[in-house]
Write a protein that holds these residues in place. Structure first.
Motif, PDB file in Angstrom:
ATOM      1  N   ASP A 187       0.830  -1.204   0.000  1.00  0.00           N
ATOM      2  CA  ASP A 187       0.000   0.000   0.000  1.00  0.00           C
ATOM      3  C   ASP A 187       0.863   1.251   0.000  1.00  0.00           C
ATOM      4  O   ASP A 187       0.598   2.217  -0.731  1.00  0.00           O
ATOM      5  CB  ASP A 187      -0.924   0.011   1.222  1.00  0.00           C
ATOM      6  CG  ASP A 187      -2.070  -0.973   1.117  1.00  0.00           C
ATOM      7  OD1 ASP A 187      -2.406  -1.367  -0.015  1.00  0.00           O
ATOM      8  OD2 ASP A 187      -2.634  -1.344   2.162  1.00  0.00           O
ATOM      9  N   GLN A 188       1.909   1.260   0.833  1.00  0.00           N
ATOM     10  CA  GLN A 188       2.792   2.427   0.893  1.00  0.00           C
ATOM     11  C   GLN A 188       3.556   2.610  -0.416  1.00  0.00           C
ATOM     12  O   GLN A 188       3.747   3.741  -0.878  1.00  0.00           O
ATOM     13  CB  GLN A 188       3.756   2.272   2.070  1.00  0.00           C
ATOM     14  CG  GLN A 188       3.062   2.330   3.431  1.00  0.00           C
ATOM     15  CD  GLN A 188       3.982   1.911   4.560  1.00  0.00           C
ATOM     16  OE1 GLN A 188       4.416   0.754   4.617  1.00  0.00           O
ATOM     17  NE2 GLN A 188       4.299   2.820   5.450  1.00  0.00           N
ATOM     18  N   ILE A 189       3.997   1.501  -1.012  1.00  0.00           N
ATOM     19  CA  ILE A 189       4.682   1.591  -2.306  1.00  0.00           C
ATOM     20  C   ILE A 189       3.746   2.170  -3.351  1.00  0.00           C
ATOM     21  O   ILE A 189       4.131   3.043  -4.143  1.00  0.00           O
ATOM     22  CB  ILE A 189       5.199   0.203  -2.737  1.00  0.00           C
ATOM     23  CG1 ILE A 189       6.322  -0.260  -1.802  1.00  0.00           C
ATOM     24  CG2 ILE A 189       5.684   0.227  -4.190  1.00  0.00           C
ATOM     25  CD1 ILE A 189       6.753  -1.696  -2.010  1.00  0.00           C
ATOM     26  N   LEU A 190       2.494   1.704  -3.368  1.00  0.00           N
ATOM     27  CA  LEU A 190       1.506   2.255  -4.302  1.00  0.00           C
ATOM     28  C   LEU A 190       1.309   3.749  -4.086  1.00  0.00           C
ATOM     29  O   LEU A 190       1.187   4.516  -5.052  1.00  0.00           O
ATOM     30  CB  LEU A 190       0.168   1.527  -4.153  1.00  0.00           C
ATOM     31  CG  LEU A 190       0.024   0.174  -4.839  1.00  0.00           C
ATOM     32  CD1 LEU A 190      -1.273  -0.502  -4.402  1.00  0.00           C
ATOM     33  CD2 LEU A 190       0.052   0.324  -6.355  1.00  0.00           C
ATOM     34  N   ALA A 191       1.260   4.170  -2.834  1.00  0.00           N
ATOM     35  CA  ALA A 191       1.065   5.591  -2.536  1.00  0.00           C
ATOM     36  C   ALA A 191       2.217   6.425  -3.085  1.00  0.00           C
ATOM     37  O   ALA A 191       2.005   7.479  -3.711  1.00  0.00           O
ATOM     38  CB  ALA A 191       0.920   5.798  -1.030  1.00  0.00           C
ATOM     39  N   VAL A 192       3.447   5.950  -2.874  1.00  0.00           N
ATOM     40  CA  VAL A 192       4.614   6.680  -3.378  1.00  0.00           C
ATOM     41  C   VAL A 192       4.601   6.745  -4.903  1.00  0.00           C
ATOM     42  O   VAL A 192       4.813   7.806  -5.503  1.00  0.00           O
ATOM     43  CB  VAL A 192       5.916   6.014  -2.877  1.00  0.00           C
ATOM     44  CG1 VAL A 192       7.137   6.657  -3.528  1.00  0.00           C
ATOM     45  CG2 VAL A 192       6.018   6.105  -1.353  1.00  0.00           C
ATOM     46  N   LEU A 193       4.330   5.610  -5.545  1.00  0.00           N
ATOM     47  CA  LEU A 193       4.340   5.578  -7.012  1.00  0.00           C
ATOM     48  C   LEU A 193       3.172   6.361  -7.603  1.00  0.00           C
ATOM     49  O   LEU A 193       3.311   6.969  -8.671  1.00  0.00           O
ATOM     50  CB  LEU A 193       4.313   4.129  -7.504  1.00  0.00           C
ATOM     51  CG  LEU A 193       5.531   3.265  -7.164  1.00  0.00           C
ATOM     52  CD1 LEU A 193       5.432   1.906  -7.850  1.00  0.00           C
ATOM     53  CD2 LEU A 193       6.827   3.962  -7.532  1.00  0.00           C
ATOM     54  N   ALA A 194       2.022   6.359  -6.933  1.00  0.00           N
ATOM     55  CA  ALA A 194       0.872   7.109  -7.434  1.00  0.00           C
ATOM     56  C   ALA A 194       1.192   8.598  -7.517  1.00  0.00           C
ATOM     57  O   ALA A 194       0.876   9.264  -8.518  1.00  0.00           O
ATOM     58  CB  ALA A 194      -0.349   6.874  -6.543  1.00  0.00           C
ATOM     59  N   LEU A 195       1.821   9.131  -6.471  1.00  0.00           N
ATOM     60  CA  LEU A 195       2.169  10.556  -6.481  1.00  0.00           C
ATOM     61  C   LEU A 195       3.227  10.854  -7.540  1.00  0.00           C
ATOM     62  O   LEU A 195       3.164  11.872  -8.226  1.00  0.00           O
ATOM     63  CB  LEU A 195       2.657  10.976  -5.103  1.00  0.00           C
ATOM     64  CG  LEU A 195       1.617  10.925  -3.979  1.00  0.00           C
ATOM     65  CD1 LEU A 195       2.224  11.348  -2.659  1.00  0.00           C
ATOM     66  CD2 LEU A 195       0.417  11.807  -4.317  1.00  0.00           C
ATOM     67  N   ALA A 196       4.210   9.936  -7.682  1.00  0.00           N
ATOM     68  CA  ALA A 196       5.249  10.136  -8.690  1.00  0.00           C
ATOM     69  C   ALA A 196       4.668  10.105 -10.103  1.00  0.00           C
ATOM     70  O   ALA A 196       5.005  10.950 -10.950  1.00  0.00           O
ATOM     71  CB  ALA A 196       6.324   9.062  -8.544  1.00  0.00           C
ATOM     72  N   MET A 197       3.772   9.156 -10.363  1.00  0.00           N
ATOM     73  CA  MET A 197       3.187   9.036 -11.694  1.00  0.00           C
ATOM     74  C   MET A 197       2.244  10.193 -11.997  1.00  0.00           C
ATOM     75  O   MET A 197       2.178  10.663 -13.138  1.00  0.00           O
ATOM     76  CB  MET A 197       2.485   7.685 -11.834  1.00  0.00           C
ATOM     77  CG  MET A 197       3.450   6.504 -11.883  1.00  0.00           C
ATOM     78  SD  MET A 197       2.641   4.886 -11.888  1.00  0.00           S
ATOM     79  CE  MET A 197       1.744   4.953 -13.445  1.00  0.00           C
TER      80      MET A 197
END
Length: 452
Positions: free
Chosen positions: A265-275
């Motif tokens: 979930d945390q990885i998704l959150a980081v990548l979502a903001l980056a993307m």
């Protein structure tokens, strides 16, 4: 015959449940079904076959290759590579199907057979059902057309698959990883060569653990299901972050510089903001499952990103992404799908993209992952109950409603039937672990009394 295909291919104890005969027969059936479905389009079909390092993969690979070649399919044997590499190469080489031999995060005695359709996509349920039907017909004696002479398939070792996949990973990175020190735990699995090579080519200083597969030690006390070794190594070496894969490297979990876990979930959150920052997060939406932490949902709402939730399982995440055109999705367990660059969860790609975000921002992984606060989540399995009544019991419904009133907006209750066992899973999230435990235990007692 019960359904052979589970949520991720056919899996079982190698040489007991999953025999050479079964692997060969399934491969023949898959060739016939995909040909009948029009996949081969009148040309000589080709298959990409890969495996993880399990000892049983050696004889199962031989069986799969024999089955495909006997059905007139040319085989490109890529050897030990991650599941997402086989999926990628199936698409990149224009192959008609791909076959991966792996039991993912399962213990060494298990193994599995997973098929990919043209383009590197997982098979739809109806194609899996058809493969099972044809397999059973062949097994019980119904003859099938066997090519002879020049009609049989040819088998070629495709060693270039390793470099081609690594080059693909490097090409899709938004920036290099120069200056980062990364510890990689490869679970003695399929990414033991690929992942260190990719991170090193991208510029990172790489330290590896769990990267010496001997056929017997896959997932043995290491990898994404056992993070203690990685946590200790990251702290010991003063690394910026650690990345853990499972046996077939379709998932990724991380550890920050302090040794704290960073989950899917945390990885998704980081990548979502980056993307989103890069204009790549289509419809400003990320796809998760009903098991996604409430803290993830709260964080995405705060950041103006919509969260679509599906049933548990990366196949359901992928179905939603493909149907709606979303670019990013995944599970708490570390299956992360970046659909512009992969047709399935890719742990090495995920780890590279996470490290790239650390390198690009100059911020620590702990700071980046702090975009969401992971709420305490407690799961209790209640066995030996009538799981079919979980949605119809008035007593249970009243107990759930009371729990939801108690938790308010800072908590959540989820009751799920097990797909394979006579049990109900009770999941409770709350602002603190004591409250989550109290509510979950109370609900578990009601499940026992109401459905027992």
């Amino acid at each position: 015959m019960g359904r052979l295909f589970g949520t991720d291919g056919v899996r079982g104890v190698a040489n007991a449940d999953l025999t050479a005969e079964l692997a060969l027969g399934l491969s023949v059936a898959a060739a016939h079904v995909l040909a009948e479905a029009g996949t081969f389009e009148g040309h000589r079909p080709t298959a990409v076959v890969g495996r993880d390092p399990r000892a049983s993969g050696e004889f199962l690979e031989a069986a799969v290759v024999a089955g495909l070649a006997s059905a007139g399919v040319d085989v490109l044997r890529v050897g030990v590579l991650p599941t997402p590499a086989v999926a990628y190469l199936t698409g990149a080489l224009g192959a008609d199907l791909g076959v991966m031999l792996s039991a993912s995060h399962n213990a060494m005695p298990d193994n599995g057979v997973k098929f990919f359709a043209r383009g590197g996509h997982k098979l739809a349920d109806e194609l899996e059902d058809r493969i099972e039907t044809v397999y059973e017909q062949h097994r019980t004696g119904e003859p099938w057309a066997r090519p002879t002479g020049a009609g049989v398939g040819r088998v070629t070792d495709y060693a270039e698959g390793f470099d081609r996949y690594v080059a693909h990973l490097i090409a899709v990175l938004p920036n290099r990883l120069d200056g980062l020190k990364v510890v990689l735990d490869e679970a003695h699995g399929a990414a033991s060569r690929v992942s260190p090579e990719a991170f090193a080519r991208a510029g990172a200083e790489v330290i590896t653990i769990g990267a010496d597969p001997d056929g017997l030690n896959i997932n043995d006390g290491c990898g994404s299901t056992h993070l203690d070794l990685l946590k200790a190594a990251v702290v010991e070496h003063g690394a910026d972050l650690g990345i853990a894969h499972d046996g077939d490297a379709d998932r990724c979990l991380a550890v920050d510089a302090t040794g704290a876990e960073v989950d899917g979930d945390q990885i998704l959150a980081v990548l979502a903001l980056a993307m989103r920052e890069a204009g790549q997060l289509r419809k400003d939406t990320v796809v998760g499952t009903v098991m996604s932490n409430l803290g993830f949902k709260i964080a995405m709402e705060r950041e103006g990103i919509q969260l679509v939730q599906t049933a548990v399982g990366d196949r359901y995440v992928l179905e939603s992404m493909k149907a709606e055109g979303f670019a990013l999705g995944g599970e708490q367990s570390g299956h992360v799908i970046v659909l512009d660059h992969a047709t399935t969860g890719d742990g090495t790609l995920t780890g590279l993209m996470l490290a790239a975000r650390v390198a690009a921002t100059g911020r620590s992984l702990a700071e980046l992952a702090g975009v969401m606060q992971r709420l305490p989540q407690l799961l209790i399995n209640v066995p030996d109950v009538d799981k079919s009544r979980v949605g119809t019991s008035p007593e249970l419904a009243a107990a759930v409603a009371e729990a939801e009133r108690e938790l308010g907006s800072t908590g959540r209750v989820l009751l799920r039937q097990s797909g394979t066992e006579p049990l109900v899973r009770v999941m409770v999230e709350a602002a603190d672990i004591d409250q989550a435990r109290a509510v979950a235990e109370r609900l578990a007692d009601v499940v026992k009394s109401a459905l027992g």
